[in-house]
Design a protein around this motif. Structure first.
Motif, PDB file in Angstrom:
ATOM      1  N   THR A 212      37.997  52.661  47.789  1.00  0.00           N
ATOM      2  CA  THR A 212      38.589  51.520  48.505  1.00  0.00           C
ATOM      3  C   THR A 212      39.267  52.003  49.788  1.00  0.00           C
ATOM      4  OG1 THR A 212      38.926  50.382  46.409  1.00  0.00           O
ATOM      5  CG2 THR A 212      40.201  49.575  48.292  1.00  0.00           C
TER       6      THR A 212
ATOM      7  N   THR B  39      42.368  47.654  42.119  1.00  0.00           N
ATOM      8  CA  THR B  39      41.101  48.361  41.918  1.00  0.00           C
ATOM      9  C   THR B  39      41.254  49.532  40.955  1.00  0.00           C
ATOM     10  OG1 THR B  39      39.247  49.430  43.061  1.00  0.00           O
ATOM     11  CG2 THR B  39      41.449  49.941  43.883  1.00  0.00           C
ATOM     12  N   SER B  40      40.143  49.884  40.326  1.00  0.00           N
ATOM     13  CA  SER B  40      40.087  51.125  39.537  1.00  0.00           C
ATOM     14  C   SER B  40      39.540  52.252  40.408  1.00  0.00           C
ATOM     15  CB  SER B  40      39.178  50.938  38.322  1.00  0.00           C
ATOM     16  OG  SER B  40      39.576  49.825  37.559  1.00  0.00           O
ATOM     17  N   TYR B  41      39.206  51.938  41.653  1.00  0.00           N
ATOM     18  CA  TYR B  41      38.578  52.888  42.571  1.00  0.00           C
ATOM     19  C   TYR B  41      39.372  53.018  43.882  1.00  0.00           C
ATOM     20  CZ  TYR B  41      34.855  52.366  39.208  1.00  0.00           C
ATOM     21  OH  TYR B  41      34.143  52.362  38.044  1.00  0.00           O
TER      22      TYR B  41
ATOM     23  N   LEU C 184      30.234  48.202  44.032  1.00  0.00           N
ATOM     24  CA  LEU C 184      31.684  48.087  44.122  1.00  0.00           C
ATOM     25  C   LEU C 184      31.938  47.167  45.311  1.00  0.00           C
ATOM     26  CD1 LEU C 184      34.496  49.056  43.139  1.00  0.00           C
ATOM     27  CD2 LEU C 184      34.346  50.859  44.873  1.00  0.00           C
TER      28      LEU C 184
ATOM     29  N   VAL D 229      40.763  41.974  45.226  1.00  0.00           N
ATOM     30  CA  VAL D 229      40.347  43.042  44.316  1.00  0.00           C
ATOM     31  C   VAL D 229      39.193  43.834  44.936  1.00  0.00           C
ATOM     32  CG1 VAL D 229      40.973  41.636  42.291  1.00  0.00           C
ATOM     33  CG2 VAL D 229      38.572  41.756  43.018  1.00  0.00           C
ATOM     34  N   CYS D 230      38.986  45.038  44.403  1.00  0.00           N
ATOM     35  CA  CYS D 230      37.795  45.821  44.738  1.00  0.00           C
ATOM     36  C   CYS D 230      37.251  46.281  43.401  1.00  0.00           C
ATOM     37  CB  CYS D 230      38.158  46.997  45.633  1.00  0.00           C
ATOM     38  SG  CYS D 230      36.703  47.860  46.239  1.00  0.00           S
ATOM     39  N   ASP D 231      36.164  45.636  42.952  1.00  0.00           N
ATOM     40  CA  ASP D 231      35.713  45.848  41.573  1.00  0.00           C
ATOM     41  C   ASP D 231      34.190  45.942  41.508  1.00  0.00           C
ATOM     42  OD1 ASP D 231      35.984  46.180  38.840  1.00  0.00           O
ATOM     43  OD2 ASP D 231      36.416  44.073  38.411  1.00  0.00           O
TER      44      ASP D 231
ATOM     45  N   VAL E 120      40.827  44.067  36.305  1.00  0.00           N
ATOM     46  CA  VAL E 120      41.146  43.999  37.734  1.00  0.00           C
ATOM     47  C   VAL E 120      41.034  42.564  38.260  1.00  0.00           C
ATOM     48  CG1 VAL E 120      40.288  44.758  39.999  1.00  0.00           C
ATOM     49  CG2 VAL E 120      40.466  46.396  38.124  1.00  0.00           C
ATOM     50  N   GLU E 121      40.068  41.831  37.722  1.00  0.00           N
ATOM     51  CA  GLU E 121      39.767  40.491  38.247  1.00  0.00           C
ATOM     52  C   GLU E 121      40.893  39.470  38.022  1.00  0.00           C
ATOM     53  OE1 GLU E 121      38.091  42.041  35.821  1.00  0.00           O
ATOM     54  OE2 GLU E 121      38.373  40.791  34.036  1.00  0.00           O
TER      55      GLU E 121
END
Ligand code: PRT
Ligand code: ZN
Length: 221
Positions: free
Chosen positions: A131, A125-127, A102, A163-165, A151-152
């Motif tokens: 994050t 992000t999905s997280y 991640l 982003v955080c992916d 997300v990107e």
């Protein structure tokens, strides 16, 4: 009296699916699937297999709908951080496949001066849990913006600044004008279990299963 069986949740299809089945196969276990594609039975041991979305696995295991599960550590840890369950699923083994990171990623044109560059920014992000934990440790105030997918594309659409992916090869980030700047979490597939203690019959099956898993892991080292 019905025979006690151990219930394992694995991903139905996706980046964990094939190797989860492969792990069971290497444990000497074959899954017989009838017409029902969501459910299978192991022939060699009293184990049932549930084939589900990976996102559902931490909850199923934490709540006892399943006894154990195979999921990305990123998903298990995010679920734990979300704090939605009284007792989250427990990690019992790292499985060495579906490795990924991640990562925080920023537009290529940004001058990156460390996490401080994110101060006041919005991060898609999905997280959000992972994050936030990273940002807090870096003493940076930034806002995670939850996105379930794609997300990107967020920076291009001005939904977020960075982003955080999940990153594997980095090709997706690159194709979207982003570059990875910091690792937030290193992940691989993990085996998780229900935190409550199993009854004696289930415990015996669990221990026999774990012995096989440990044998497979040891033979890979
Ligand atoms: O349908 P379901 O909900 O079950 O699956 P899913 O689509 O949510 O998950 P899936 O199958 O994509 O991923 C399952 C798990 O595999 C993740 O939780 C991670 O632990 C692990 N994993 C390993 C990855 C990747 N590699 C990966 N590359 N998960 C996602 N990606 C995505 C990433 O989100 C990004 O979109 O791939 C893209 C980046 O790949 P690169 O190679 O271009 O960097
Ligand atoms: Zn998913």
């Amino acid at each position: 009296m019905s025979e006690e069986r151990l219930r394992i949740a694995i991903q139905k299809s996706g980046r964990l699916a094939e190797e989860s089945v492969e792990l069971l196969k290497n444990c000497g276990l074959t899954i017989s699937r009838g017409r029902d594609t969501l459910y299978g039975r192991v022939q060699e041991m009293p184990i049932d297999v549930l084939l589900v979305r990976d996102d559902d696995i931490p909850a199923f295991v934490a709540d006892g709908a399943c006894d154990i599960g195979v999921v990305g550590e990123n998903v298990a840890e995010e679920d734990r951080l979300a704090g939605a369950r009284e007792t989250p699923a427990e990690l019992v083994a790292r499985l060495g496949f579906s490795r990924c990171r991640l990562m925080l990623a920023a537009p290529k044109e940004w001058a990156w001066n460390g996490p401080a560059s994110l101060e006041g920014k919005r991060i898609a992000t999905s997280y959000p849990g992972l994050t936030r934990r990273f940002l807090a440790a870096a003493k940076v105030k930034a806002t995670p913006v939850m996105m379930k997918g794609s997300v990107e594309v967020a920076p291009r659409l001005k939904i977020a600044d960075a982003v955080c992916d999940i990153v594997s090869t980095g090709a997706t980030l690159d194709a979207n004008g982003l570059r990875p700047v910091a690792t937030v979490f290193e992940s691989e597939a993990v085996l998780i279990r229900n935190p409550a203690s199993f009854g004696p019959a289930k415990q015996t099956i669990f221990e026999a299963f774990m012995k096989r898993v440990e044998g497979v892991m040891a033979s890979r080292e």
